[in-house]
Design a protein around this motif. Structure first.
Motif, PDB file in Angstrom:
ATOM      1  N   GLN A  27       2.933   2.741  -5.839  1.00 49.56           N
ATOM      2  CA  GLN A  27       2.830   3.630  -6.999  1.00 49.56           C
ATOM      3  C   GLN A  27       1.382   4.057  -7.212  1.00 49.56           C
ATOM      4  O   GLN A  27       1.084   5.227  -7.460  1.00 49.56           O
ATOM      5  CB  GLN A  27       3.345   2.934  -8.255  1.00 49.56           C
ATOM      6  CG  GLN A  27       3.170   3.780  -9.512  1.00 49.56           C
ATOM      7  CD  GLN A  27       3.357   2.966 -10.771  1.00 49.56           C
ATOM      8  OE1 GLN A  27       3.900   1.885 -10.744  1.00 49.56           O
ATOM      9  NE2 GLN A  27       2.886   3.499 -11.894  1.00 49.56           N
ATOM     10  N   GLN A  28       0.444   3.104  -7.108  1.00 43.69           N
ATOM     11  CA  GLN A  28      -0.969   3.430  -7.285  1.00 43.69           C
ATOM     12  C   GLN A  28      -1.456   4.338  -6.159  1.00 43.69           C
ATOM     13  O   GLN A  28      -2.228   5.282  -6.395  1.00 43.69           O
ATOM     14  CB  GLN A  28      -1.797   2.139  -7.324  1.00 43.69           C
ATOM     15  CG  GLN A  28      -1.394   1.165  -8.416  1.00 43.69           C
ATOM     16  CD  GLN A  28      -1.587   1.745  -9.807  1.00 43.69           C
ATOM     17  OE1 GLN A  28      -2.444   2.578 -10.013  1.00 43.69           O
ATOM     18  NE2 GLN A  28      -0.780   1.308 -10.752  1.00 43.69           N
ATOM     19  N   PHE A  29      -1.003   4.075  -4.948  1.00 40.06           N
ATOM     20  CA  PHE A  29      -1.401   4.910  -3.816  1.00 40.06           C
ATOM     21  C   PHE A  29      -0.926   6.351  -4.016  1.00 40.06           C
ATOM     22  O   PHE A  29      -1.688   7.307  -3.842  1.00 40.06           O
ATOM     23  CB  PHE A  29      -0.826   4.339  -2.521  1.00 40.06           C
ATOM     24  CG  PHE A  29      -1.200   5.125  -1.289  1.00 40.06           C
ATOM     25  CD1 PHE A  29      -2.354   4.811  -0.592  1.00 40.06           C
ATOM     26  CD2 PHE A  29      -0.422   6.174  -0.844  1.00 40.06           C
ATOM     27  CE1 PHE A  29      -2.719   5.537   0.536  1.00 40.06           C
ATOM     28  CE2 PHE A  29      -0.776   6.910   0.264  1.00 40.06           C
ATOM     29  CZ  PHE A  29      -1.929   6.583   0.967  1.00 40.06           C
ATOM     30  N   ARG A  55      -6.105   1.449   5.141  1.00 43.36           N
ATOM     31  CA  ARG A  55      -6.522   0.185   4.530  1.00 43.36           C
ATOM     32  C   ARG A  55      -6.093   0.116   3.062  1.00 43.36           C
ATOM     33  O   ARG A  55      -5.578  -0.909   2.596  1.00 43.36           O
ATOM     34  CB  ARG A  55      -8.048   0.051   4.633  1.00 43.36           C
ATOM     35  CG  ARG A  55      -8.573  -0.227   6.030  1.00 43.36           C
ATOM     36  CD  ARG A  55      -8.483  -1.698   6.406  1.00 43.36           C
ATOM     37  NE  ARG A  55      -9.262  -2.573   5.535  1.00 43.36           N
ATOM     38  CZ  ARG A  55     -10.552  -2.853   5.710  1.00 43.36           C
ATOM     39  NH1 ARG A  55     -11.222  -2.326   6.723  1.00 43.36           N
ATOM     40  NH2 ARG A  55     -11.182  -3.680   4.896  1.00 43.36           N
ATOM     41  N   LEU A  56      -6.326   1.214   2.335  1.00 41.85           N
ATOM     42  CA  LEU A  56      -5.930   1.232   0.922  1.00 41.85           C
ATOM     43  C   LEU A  56      -4.422   1.071   0.771  1.00 41.85           C
ATOM     44  O   LEU A  56      -3.943   0.396  -0.139  1.00 41.85           O
ATOM     45  CB  LEU A  56      -6.374   2.538   0.270  1.00 41.85           C
ATOM     46  CG  LEU A  56      -7.769   2.579  -0.350  1.00 41.85           C
ATOM     47  CD1 LEU A  56      -8.058   3.974  -0.875  1.00 41.85           C
ATOM     48  CD2 LEU A  56      -7.917   1.565  -1.463  1.00 41.85           C
ATOM     49  N   GLY A  57      -3.675   1.724   1.658  1.00 41.60           N
ATOM     50  CA  GLY A  57      -2.214   1.648   1.584  1.00 41.60           C
ATOM     51  C   GLY A  57      -1.687   0.237   1.708  1.00 41.60           C
ATOM     52  O   GLY A  57      -0.612  -0.089   1.197  1.00 41.60           O
ATOM     53  N   LYS A  58      -2.441  -0.633   2.387  1.00 40.71           N
ATOM     54  CA  LYS A  58      -2.021  -2.021   2.566  1.00 40.71           C
ATOM     55  C   LYS A  58      -2.461  -2.914   1.408  1.00 40.71           C
ATOM     56  O   LYS A  58      -1.914  -3.999   1.220  1.00 40.71           O
ATOM     57  CB  LYS A  58      -2.589  -2.572   3.873  1.00 40.71           C
ATOM     58  CG  LYS A  58      -2.039  -1.898   5.124  1.00 40.71           C
ATOM     59  CD  LYS A  58      -2.737  -2.408   6.377  1.00 40.71           C
ATOM     60  CE  LYS A  58      -2.217  -1.700   7.622  1.00 40.71           C
ATOM     61  NZ  LYS A  58      -2.950  -2.129   8.836  1.00 40.71           N
TER      62      LYS A  58
END
Length: 458
Positions: A20-22, A12-15
């Motif tokens: 760069q933040q991931f 979910r976070l990856g989307k």
């Protein structure tokens, strides 16, 4: 408890956040999943605090969406999880062959070092003590210090990217020097990418390619500067690919620098770009005013034994914004003029010494140039920035362009407002404050602003 819960959160976070933040904040986390708790292990306090501040609420929401909101808690700790129970986002793909298959050493840092065969070539003057820390390089410095104390164990590879003259090479040498300080027998090799290519070509010409391979793959830490110069050189990329695999599999440290994010380097093979993202990717941005002043005062003492007056340091810092190298150039010019003429370094003297440099800079960065660059970046028309349109797709780029005009030019707020369709100076003031807030809370705005600042400053 379902073992896929953490992976669901990661997906979910990856989307929802930029790559760069991931890679910077989520990829370094390990997760231990217990019956009623997700224990997230961060490598240091800096990563822990950032995840807690910016992502913990999101993670709790994802857990709640799956029906675990009342039964599952999330905790953050500093440390690393045992490999048997750790879960890490986006597992690294297997390499084409293992070091053992090729008959190469798989010795880690904790084992007896092999006899030294490579003379360390890091610059001893580049250390963490001489590296001035600021918001623009805080994460890169923290990661570098972690690697210096635990090479091959955390953040491998470390990929540092940013514009020219922002301290990437200094930081890379600082890590190498820290490794050597902790283990004087470690094999640490620094090379510019063009040096790697030249040495490989020479080895091919003289039939000593096997010696070259052994040299590259027998080090404890390989530091490669400006990997963007590998672009288009297929044979060199092939050799570096195998060197990377050999070092990575034997847990030897790899540190790379580039002038741009790895996936943005054209002419690099996808398999290399993928490997560059296996560890930690960090940006080094242009320093803010306070950091520029600190750098000037620090360099004044380090290089020349001169205590730079505070007002002069602020004057230089406000006029030279692009990178550390130009700051040093301005400082050298002032000090040299002072030594040649015997005059003290005052504000009037500094203005006189930098007169030509400031005039040239003012010609390069204009509001027209800023407007054109911002419009191209957001794929809108320059006329849109000057129009009365208030949709977010236009208003946000307009606010960023106004902010950059305030930062990069000497125009007053009324002059900037007039240049953006005859707006009032209060509109410009609101825009600068809004962008300052969004850079702290919205990663995409921060990334866009820094990309544009780097483009215009260089």
């Amino acid at each position: 408890m379902n073992i896929d819960l953490w992976q669901h959160c990661v997906d979910r976070l990856g989307k929802e956040i930029p790559n760069q933040q991931f890679n910077t904040w989520i990829r370094p986390l390990h997760c231990i999943q217990e019956d009623e708790r997700l224990r997230l292990m961060a490598p240091n306090a800096f990563v822990l605090d950032w995840v807690k501040k910016h992502y913990l609420v999101m993670l709790r929401g994802y857990v709640a969406d799956l029906g675990h909101g009342e039964t599952m808690s999330i905790s953050l700790e500093i440390g690393s999880a045992p490999r048997a129970v750790a879960s890490t986002p986006e597992p690294r793909p297997a390499a084409s062959s293992t070091a053992a298959d090729r008959g190469e050493s798989t010795r880690g840092f904790g084992e007896q070092p092999r006899p030294p065969t490579i003379k360390a070539n890091t610059n001893p003057s580049f250390s963490f003590e001489t590296f001035v820390e600021g918001k623009s390089n805080q994460l890169a410095r923290a990661a570098g210090m972690q690697i210096g104390d635990n090479p091959g164990c955390v953040y491998n590879p470390l990929f540092i990217y940013g514009g020219v003259g922002l301290g990437k090479t200094h930081l890379m040498h600082a890590v190498g020097n820290r490794i050597l300080h902790n283990n004087p027998e470690a094999q640490v090799l620094y090379m510019h990418s063009e040096g790697f290519v030249a040495e490989m070509v020479k080895a091919l010409q003289h039939g000593t390619i096997d010696d070259f391979k052994r040299k590259m793959r027998s080090v404890n830490a390989l530091l490669i500067d400006d990997v963007q110069f590998f672009a288009g050189k297929e044979r060199s990329q092939e050799e570096f690919f195998h060197t990377f695999n050999a070092l990575f599999e034997s847990q030897q440290q790899i540190i790379l620098t580039s002038d741009r994010f790895p996936k943005e380097v054209e002419g690099l093979e996808d398999r290399l770009k993928s490997r560059f993202g296996w560890g930690l990717t960090v940006a080094v941005e242009p320093p803010d005013l306070e950091t520029r002043v600190a750098i000037l005062q620090s360099k004044g003492m380090q290089l020349f034994g001169v205590e730079l007056p505070s007002e002069v340091a602020f004057f230089i810092g406000k006029r030279v914004r692009s990178n550390i190298r130009e700051l040093e150039g301005a400082l050298r010019r002032i000090v040299a003029n002072s030594q040649f003429t015997g005059r003290p370094i005052t504000m009037d003297f500094a203005k006189e010494a930098l007169r030509d440099m400031i005039a040239a800079q003012d010609k390069l960065v204009t509001m027209d140039n800023i407007q054109r660059t911002v419009a191209e970046y957001y794929k809108i028309r320059t006329s849109d920035l000057l129009s009365s349109k208030r949709s977010r797709t236009i208003a946000r780029p307009r606010q960023i362009a106004m902010t950059l005009s305030k930062v990069l030019t000497n125009h007053s707020l009324p002059e900037i407002g007039a240049a953006f369709g005859g707006r009032d100076h209060t509109t410009v003031l609101y825009a600068t404050r809004k962008i300052a807030e969004l850079r702290e809370s919205d990663h995409r705005v921060a990334e866009d602003y820094n990309n544009l600042l780097r483009t215009l400053s260089n």
